[in-house]
Design an enzyme around this catalytic site. Sequence first.
Site, mmCIF file in Angstrom:
data_model
loop_
_atom_site.group_PDB
_atom_site.id
_atom_site.type_symbol
_atom_site.label_atom_id
_atom_site.label_comp_id
_atom_site.label_asym_id
_atom_site.label_seq_id
_atom_site.Cartn_x
_atom_site.Cartn_y
_atom_site.Cartn_z
ATOM 1 N N SER A 61 114.382 35.779 -56.138
ATOM 2 C CA SER A 61 114.699 37.169 -55.784
ATOM 3 C C SER A 61 116.186 37.495 -55.804
ATOM 4 O O SER A 61 116.553 38.668 -55.787
ATOM 5 C CB SER A 61 114.157 37.489 -54.393
ATOM 6 O OG SER A 61 112.861 37.982 -54.498
ATOM 7 N N LYS A 64 117.329 39.908 -58.284
ATOM 8 C CA LYS A 64 117.122 41.353 -58.095
ATOM 9 C C LYS A 64 118.458 42.075 -57.903
ATOM 10 O O LYS A 64 118.590 43.253 -58.227
ATOM 11 C CB LYS A 64 116.189 41.602 -56.899
ATOM 12 C CG LYS A 64 114.776 41.055 -57.144
ATOM 13 C CD LYS A 64 113.923 41.095 -55.888
ATOM 14 C CE LYS A 64 112.539 40.508 -56.151
ATOM 15 N NZ LYS A 64 111.732 40.383 -54.937
ATOM 16 N N TYR A 189 110.831 40.003 -65.860
ATOM 17 C CA TYR A 189 110.936 39.714 -64.416
ATOM 18 C C TYR A 189 110.742 38.217 -64.143
ATOM 19 O O TYR A 189 111.529 37.600 -63.420
ATOM 20 C CB TYR A 189 109.894 40.550 -63.654
ATOM 21 C CG TYR A 189 109.837 40.213 -62.179
ATOM 22 C CD1 TYR A 189 110.824 40.657 -61.305
ATOM 23 C CD2 TYR A 189 108.802 39.431 -61.658
ATOM 24 C CE1 TYR A 189 110.784 40.328 -59.957
ATOM 25 C CE2 TYR A 189 108.753 39.106 -60.318
ATOM 26 C CZ TYR A 189 109.740 39.555 -59.464
ATOM 27 O OH TYR A 189 109.711 39.222 -58.137
ATOM 28 N N TYR A 241 114.222 40.258 -46.951
ATOM 29 C CA TYR A 241 112.813 40.571 -46.766
ATOM 30 C C TYR A 241 112.625 41.360 -45.470
ATOM 31 O O TYR A 241 113.509 42.103 -45.059
ATOM 32 C CB TYR A 241 111.940 39.302 -46.753
ATOM 33 C CG TYR A 241 112.156 38.376 -47.931
ATOM 34 C CD1 TYR A 241 111.965 38.825 -49.242
ATOM 35 C CD2 TYR A 241 112.526 37.059 -47.768
ATOM 36 C CE1 TYR A 241 112.137 37.980 -50.326
ATOM 37 C CE2 TYR A 241 112.701 36.205 -48.850
ATOM 38 C CZ TYR A 241 112.503 36.676 -50.118
ATOM 39 O OH TYR A 241 112.684 35.852 -51.179
ATOM 40 N N VAL A 259 112.942 32.810 -52.932
ATOM 41 C CA VAL A 259 112.022 31.766 -52.484
ATOM 42 C C VAL A 259 112.324 30.380 -53.076
ATOM 43 O O VAL A 259 111.693 29.400 -52.709
ATOM 44 C CB VAL A 259 110.531 32.134 -52.731
ATOM 45 C CG1 VAL A 259 110.103 33.304 -51.865
ATOM 46 C CG2 VAL A 259 110.253 32.396 -54.196
#
Length: 305
Positions: A61, A64, A189, A241, A259
């Site tokens: 992540s 991102k 992605y 998160y 993660v």
Amino acid sequence: MNELLKTIIKNNRHWTSEGKVATYIPGLSNANPDALGICVTNLNGDEYCAGDFDTKFTVQSISKVVTLLLAILDQGKDKVFSKVGMEPTADAFNSMLTLENRNSHRPINPMINAGAIVTVSMVAGGSCDEAFNRILEFTRKITGNPEININESVYLSEKETGNRNRALAYFMKSTGAIEGNVEEVLDVYFRQCSIEATCKDIARIGAMLANDGILPWSGEEVVPKSVARIVKSIMATCGMYDASGKFAVHIGIPAKSGVGGGILASVPGKMGIGVLGPALDSIGNSIGGIKVLEELSRDMDLSIF
Ligand code: GLU
């Protein structure tokens, strides 16, 4: 500084035994749960590292942050935020709940999976290969590391098993949130999540953001200050998160976790920090990594609040 980092790693290594390595992507399950490392890059480009700082991990992540920067550079902030929101969430990173209940045309923020998949779809490129190559080249530039590449087996493992993300993406195609070809968007992605880096690489991204979009080691502006500011704000409110609020209270530094166990943190005007600890807490954040950042923030008074 090196001594301080060494002590912090030593003080917090025991936390790793209380977390678990992610296994829902089979390719991630081989990570060493005991690893714990940190690297700090200041705005002169000086680097300080301790622990398992040169262990490679997939950014997951954390990517991102990179695609959000690129999508804003490609499309402008108004277009990007007309397709994805900028509000924090109390739901898990891969949740469908708010997507179905309230935000079917506009996932709640670019740091959750649904929002990130929409963000990826806005990275310019005539094909998915071209879009991904732009993400990879941009990552190499902002880490100052031309060797950055993907971990092929983690990529294939997630591509094979990523049905939750596939469900989110097809749902968003049905609502019009995603305009392009769903499998191609997902492929980009999955590839960006599999980009492999070390603490040093992600500390440098943090330092670029802390330095208002200017690479500390060359003086080159890669992102306008206004864009760096948007992305740091979204990291501060949405990056950890559904533990982002708690992280802001206890640590107070814009950050994004993945993660794979990495955390990218950026202390405006001061430094970038990269942390690795593949053992995760129940929310998906590095359990040792958070403790390391907490001690560093306390010792150096780094909270921005
Ligand atoms: N590739 C992971 C997924 O989509 C990224 C999740 C994360 O790091 O939060 O599930």
